[in-house]
Design an enzyme around this catalytic site. Structure first.
Site, PDB file in Angstrom:
ATOM      1  N   SER A 103       4.236  -4.338  -2.185  1.00 22.23           N
ATOM      2  CA  SER A 103       4.745  -3.754  -2.228  1.00 22.23           C
ATOM      3  C   SER A 103       5.709  -2.988  -3.587  1.00 22.23           C
ATOM      4  O   SER A 103       6.705  -4.467  -3.535  1.00 22.23           O
ATOM      5  CB  SER A 103       5.322  -3.090  -1.082  1.00 22.23           C
ATOM      6  OG  SER A 103       4.057  -2.843   0.268  1.00 22.23           O
TER       7      SER A 103
HETATM    8  N1  SAH Z   1       3.226  -7.039   2.937  1.00 23.40           N
HETATM    9  C1  SAH Z   1       2.343  -7.317   2.174  1.00 23.40           C
HETATM   10  C2  SAH Z   1       1.449  -6.341   1.325  1.00 23.40           C
HETATM   11  C3  SAH Z   1       1.064  -6.431   1.770  1.00 23.40           C
HETATM   12  S1  SAH Z   1      -1.098  -5.157   0.604  1.00 23.40           S
HETATM   13  C4  SAH Z   1       3.757  -7.990   0.371  1.00 23.40           C
HETATM   14  O1  SAH Z   1       4.788  -8.510   0.839  1.00 23.40           O
HETATM   15  O2  SAH Z   1       2.869  -8.667  -0.145  1.00 23.40           O
HETATM   16  C5  SAH Z   1      -1.368  -4.847   2.383  1.00 23.40           C
HETATM   17  C6  SAH Z   1      -2.236  -6.036   2.722  1.00 23.40           C
HETATM   18  O3  SAH Z   1      -2.696  -5.001   4.120  1.00 23.40           O
HETATM   19  C7  SAH Z   1      -3.459  -6.520   1.946  1.00 23.40           C
HETATM   20  O4  SAH Z   1      -3.643  -8.212   2.198  1.00 23.40           O
HETATM   21  C8  SAH Z   1      -5.039  -6.335   3.036  1.00 23.40           C
HETATM   22  O5  SAH Z   1      -5.692  -7.218   3.109  1.00 23.40           O
HETATM   23  C9  SAH Z   1      -3.692  -6.654   4.178  1.00 23.40           C
HETATM   24  N2  SAH Z   1      -5.138  -5.316   5.402  1.00 23.40           N
HETATM   25  C10 SAH Z   1      -5.658  -4.641   5.512  1.00 23.40           C
HETATM   26  N3  SAH Z   1      -6.062  -4.130   6.233  1.00 23.40           N
HETATM   27  C11 SAH Z   1      -6.166  -5.717   7.556  1.00 23.40           C
HETATM   28  C12 SAH Z   1      -6.347  -5.487   8.621  1.00 23.40           C
HETATM   29  N4  SAH Z   1      -6.864  -4.924   9.138  1.00 23.40           N
HETATM   30  N5  SAH Z   1      -5.218  -6.180   9.057  1.00 23.40           N
HETATM   31  C13 SAH Z   1      -4.495  -7.539   8.648  1.00 23.40           C
HETATM   32  N6  SAH Z   1      -4.365  -7.109   6.958  1.00 23.40           N
HETATM   33  C14 SAH Z   1      -5.065  -5.991   6.492  1.00 23.40           C
END
Ligand code: SAH
Length: 223
Positions: free
Chosen positions: A70
């Protein structure tokens, strides 16, 4: 000074400029605690080498598998809304690069703990590696469907969902303490960030702003 020291100096300067820009921005105005936390987390250690030069820009960056880290202002805003305190137990859904978890970890201190659930195994490994390299011991990344939360460590003081859900997954609400807070983006294409407060009876929710996150994929997410 070695070339590695020089590199660190350059990154530190970029990081200071990033935090300054956030402090001047009309969208997020991070408080003192969030600014200090973001100054301490080396964001360049959480991005793939191909985008390292852009690590301190205020926009999302690709981290592989079609996922993104993000934008810094979004991390600042979400941490600000949660009003994180020392010693708290926090659940994050979507570890991705591990960066957002590291900022939370700075805010709750070593007496607190961050549990982060990530769906994609490759990103579980990537975030664990990044967090280890950056020296965060009080963050645990687990592989699983975050729409189910992480019951074994519940209840949580705060929950931070970093992908967009169709609606609040009921297990997350169950695993939040009464008096606890959750931030969660809701919507498929047009998404809004919600701040949810759990009360003795029911919840209070407040729409904060329009956002753009990758989808939450899982049992109580998108299929
Ligand atoms: N917080 C992260 C950004 C994450 S982007 C950072 O600082 O880099 C969103 C993430 O959510 C992705 O890695 C994706 O794989 C994950 N995601 C999507 N659905 C999910 C679920 N049901 N459970 C766990 N992770 C999930």
């Amino acid at each position: 000074m070695t070339s590695a020291d020089k590199e660190e100096r350059v990154r530190e300067d970029e990081r200071r400029r990033m935090v300054k820009r956030l402090q001047l921005s009309r969208v997020c105005y991070p408080g003192e605690d969030v600014s200090e936390a973001m100054m301490r987390v080396k964001r360049h250690l959480f991005v793939p080498p191909s985008v390292m030069e852009q690590a301190y820009g205020d926009y999302p960056l690709p981290i592989g598998e079609g996922q993104t880290i993000s934008a810094p202002h979004m991390v600042a805003m979400m941490c600000g809304y949660l009003e994180l305190k020392k010693g708290e137990k926090v659940l994050e859904i979507g570890a991705g690069s591990g960066y957002h978890a590291a900022v939370i970890a700075e805010l709750i201190g070593e007496t607190g703990h961050v549990y982060s659930v990530e769906r994609i195994q490759w990103l579980v490994d990537f975030s664990r590696e990044n967090l280890k390299r950056a020296g965060y011991k009080h963050v645990t990344v687990m592989q699983g469907d975050g729409t189910l939360g992480l019951p074994e460590h519940a209840p949580y003081d705060k929950i931070s969902v970093t992908c967009a859900a169709p609606a609040i997954p009921p297990p997350l609400l169950e695993q939040l303490k009464v008096g606890g807070k959750m931030v969660i983006p809701i919507g498929r294409y047009l998404q809004e960030l919600y701040l949810v407060k759990k009360k003795e009876k029911g919840i209070e929710q407040e729409k904060k702003c329009d956002v753009a996150f990758v989808p939450l994929v899982g049992q109580y997410g998108f299929r």
